[in-house]
Scaffold this motif. Structure first.
Motif, PDB file in Angstrom:
ATOM      1  N   LYS A 137      40.092  59.996  30.916  1.00  0.00           N
ATOM      2  CA  LYS A 137      40.850  59.162  31.845  1.00  0.00           C
ATOM      3  C   LYS A 137      42.302  59.026  31.389  1.00  0.00           C
ATOM      4  CE  LYS A 137      41.830  56.227  35.096  1.00  0.00           C
ATOM      5  NZ  LYS A 137      42.423  56.824  36.278  1.00  0.00           N
ATOM      6  N   ALA A 138      42.517  58.898  30.096  1.00  0.00           N
ATOM      7  CA  ALA A 138      43.877  58.762  29.569  1.00  0.00           C
ATOM      8  C   ALA A 138      44.704  60.031  29.756  1.00  0.00           C
ATOM      9  CB  ALA A 138      43.825  58.390  28.088  1.00  0.00           C
ATOM     10  N   LYS A 139      44.052  61.188  29.696  1.00  0.00           N
ATOM     11  CA  LYS A 139      44.774  62.464  29.759  1.00  0.00           C
ATOM     12  C   LYS A 139      44.956  63.020  31.169  1.00  0.00           C
ATOM     13  CE  LYS A 139      43.623  65.645  26.706  1.00  0.00           C
ATOM     14  NZ  LYS A 139      42.799  66.497  25.803  1.00  0.00           N
ATOM     15  N   LEU A 194      31.494  56.566  25.969  1.00  0.00           N
ATOM     16  CA  LEU A 194      32.619  55.683  26.242  1.00  0.00           C
ATOM     17  C   LEU A 194      33.935  56.293  25.782  1.00  0.00           C
ATOM     18  CD1 LEU A 194      33.271  52.443  26.902  1.00  0.00           C
ATOM     19  CD2 LEU A 194      33.844  52.605  24.482  1.00  0.00           C
ATOM     20  N   ARG A 195      33.970  56.758  24.547  1.00  0.00           N
ATOM     21  CA  ARG A 195      35.211  57.291  23.991  1.00  0.00           C
ATOM     22  C   ARG A 195      35.617  58.608  24.656  1.00  0.00           C
ATOM     23  NH1 ARG A 195      36.820  55.086  18.868  1.00  0.00           N
ATOM     24  NH2 ARG A 195      37.585  57.140  18.290  1.00  0.00           N
ATOM     25  N   THR A 196      34.647  59.455  24.940  1.00  0.00           N
ATOM     26  CA  THR A 196      34.962  60.729  25.597  1.00  0.00           C
ATOM     27  C   THR A 196      35.493  60.481  27.002  1.00  0.00           C
ATOM     28  OG1 THR A 196      33.258  61.828  24.287  1.00  0.00           O
ATOM     29  CG2 THR A 196      34.055  62.990  26.232  1.00  0.00           C
ATOM     30  N   ALA A 197      34.854  59.584  27.739  1.00  0.00           N
ATOM     31  CA  ALA A 197      35.316  59.255  29.089  1.00  0.00           C
ATOM     32  C   ALA A 197      36.703  58.620  29.056  1.00  0.00           C
ATOM     33  CB  ALA A 197      34.320  58.324  29.781  1.00  0.00           C
ATOM     34  N   PHE A 236      33.605  59.690  33.483  1.00  0.00           N
ATOM     35  CA  PHE A 236      32.247  59.633  32.925  1.00  0.00           C
ATOM     36  C   PHE A 236      31.453  60.888  33.274  1.00  0.00           C
ATOM     37  CE2 PHE A 236      33.263  55.311  31.997  1.00  0.00           C
ATOM     38  CZ  PHE A 236      32.517  55.041  30.876  1.00  0.00           C
ATOM     39  N   ALA A 237      31.627  61.418  34.476  1.00  0.00           N
ATOM     40  CA  ALA A 237      30.937  62.664  34.837  1.00  0.00           C
ATOM     41  C   ALA A 237      31.401  63.792  33.922  1.00  0.00           C
ATOM     42  CB  ALA A 237      31.187  63.012  36.302  1.00  0.00           C
ATOM     43  N   ALA A 245      29.190  65.861  31.004  1.00  0.00           N
ATOM     44  CA  ALA A 245      29.085  67.327  30.954  1.00  0.00           C
ATOM     45  C   ALA A 245      29.400  67.836  29.549  1.00  0.00           C
ATOM     46  CB  ALA A 245      30.014  67.954  31.993  1.00  0.00           C
ATOM     47  N   VAL A 246      30.438  67.301  28.953  1.00  0.00           N
ATOM     48  CA  VAL A 246      30.813  67.726  27.597  1.00  0.00           C
ATOM     49  C   VAL A 246      29.709  67.371  26.600  1.00  0.00           C
ATOM     50  CG1 VAL A 246      32.429  67.279  25.695  1.00  0.00           C
ATOM     51  CG2 VAL A 246      33.299  67.636  28.016  1.00  0.00           C
ATOM     52  N   ILE A 247      29.269  66.130  26.616  1.00  0.00           N
ATOM     53  CA  ILE A 247      28.288  65.658  25.632  1.00  0.00           C
ATOM     54  C   ILE A 247      26.950  66.378  25.758  1.00  0.00           C
ATOM     55  CG2 ILE A 247      26.881  63.632  25.029  1.00  0.00           C
ATOM     56  CD1 ILE A 247      29.459  61.960  25.551  1.00  0.00           C
ATOM     57  N   ASN A 248      26.538  66.687  26.992  1.00  0.00           N
ATOM     58  CA  ASN A 248      25.241  67.323  27.218  1.00  0.00           C
ATOM     59  C   ASN A 248      25.318  68.842  27.328  1.00  0.00           C
ATOM     60  OD1 ASN A 248      23.319  64.998  27.488  1.00  0.00           O
ATOM     61  ND2 ASN A 248      24.871  64.395  28.974  1.00  0.00           N
ATOM     62  N   ASN A 249      26.482  69.402  27.012  1.00  0.00           N
ATOM     63  CA  ASN A 249      26.688  70.849  27.118  1.00  0.00           C
ATOM     64  C   ASN A 249      26.186  71.342  28.486  1.00  0.00           C
ATOM     65  OD1 ASN A 249      27.584  73.341  26.215  1.00  0.00           O
ATOM     66  ND2 ASN A 249      25.567  73.885  25.402  1.00  0.00           N
ATOM     67  N   ALA A 250      26.631  70.637  29.520  1.00  0.00           N
ATOM     68  CA  ALA A 250      26.175  70.903  30.877  1.00  0.00           C
ATOM     69  C   ALA A 250      27.356  71.294  31.753  1.00  0.00           C
ATOM     70  CB  ALA A 250      25.515  69.644  31.445  1.00  0.00           C
ATOM     71  N   SER A 251      27.046  71.911  32.869  1.00  0.00           N
ATOM     72  CA  SER A 251      28.087  72.150  33.858  1.00  0.00           C
ATOM     73  C   SER A 251      28.172  70.926  34.761  1.00  0.00           C
ATOM     74  CB  SER A 251      27.806  73.416  34.656  1.00  0.00           C
ATOM     75  OG  SER A 251      26.564  73.324  35.313  1.00  0.00           O
TER      76      SER A 251
END
Length: 139
Positions: free
Chosen positions: A94-96, A87-90, A105-106, A110-116
Motif C-alpha cells: 500500500k505504501a509503494k 500485515l507488514r507485506t500488505a 492484502f490480495a 499472493a506473495v506469502i502463499n506463492n500463489a498467482s
C-alpha cells in the motif's frame, strides 16, 4: 514445486463471477478444480467483507446475505486472521503503490502463499511490473 496451483481471488474476480461477466466460465472452471483438489483458492475475510458491503449498497440486504452464504460455500481456503507477515507485506504494498488497502492484502496473500493473483482490476498493473507477483488477468 507445489503439486497443485495456488490462486488468490480478489473481490473483482468474485463479483464478476457472481454477476456473470464474460470471464465467469473461467472462474467456474477454477472453482471446479478446487473442488477436485487440483488447485487451492485463497480468499481473505477483507475481500468477503468488501463484496458484502458492495452488494448490500447496490442490491440490498437479502442479496448481500445470499451472496455471502454462496461465497462461504465455495471451495476456498478462507483466511480470517491478519498475522504480522500479512500485515507488514500488505502495508508495504500500500505504501509503494496506488492500490486500495484491500487490494494490498490480495497482493500480499499472493506473495506469502506463492500463489498467482486472479483479477481484472487495473490497479495491479504497476505492481505486477515491479513486484514478484504472478497476476492472471481476467478479460
Amino acid at each position: 514445486m507445489p503439486d497443485r496451483e495456488s490462486i488468490v481471488l480478489d473481490s473483482y474476480a468474485l463479483i464478476g463471477y457472481l454477476e456473470n461477466e464474460t470471464f465467469s466460465s473461467r472462474i467456474e472452471k477454477i472453482l471446479r478444480q478446487a473442488r477436485e483438489g487440483k488447485s487451492r483458492l485463497y480468499l481473505h475475510a477483507i475481500h468477503l467483507g468488501e463484496i458484502y458491503y458492495i452488494t448490500l449498497r447496490e442490491q440490498g440486504q437479502n442479496l448481500a446475505d445470499l451472496t455471502y452464504a454462496r461465497i462461504r460455500a465455495f471451495p476456498l481456503t478462507y483466511i480470517e486472521m491478519i498475522d504480522e507477515a500479512l500485515l507488514r507485506t500488505a502495508a508495504k504494498m500500500k505504501a509503494k503503490y496506488p492500490i486500495s488497502y484491500a487490494d494490498a492484502f490480495a497482493a500480499a496473500m499472493a506473495v506469502i502463499n506463492n500463489a498467482s493473483l486472479l483479477t481484472g482490476d487495473p490497479e495491479f498493473q504497476a505492481l505486477e511490473k515491479k513486484e514478484n507477483i504472478a497476476i492472471e488477468w481476467l478479460t
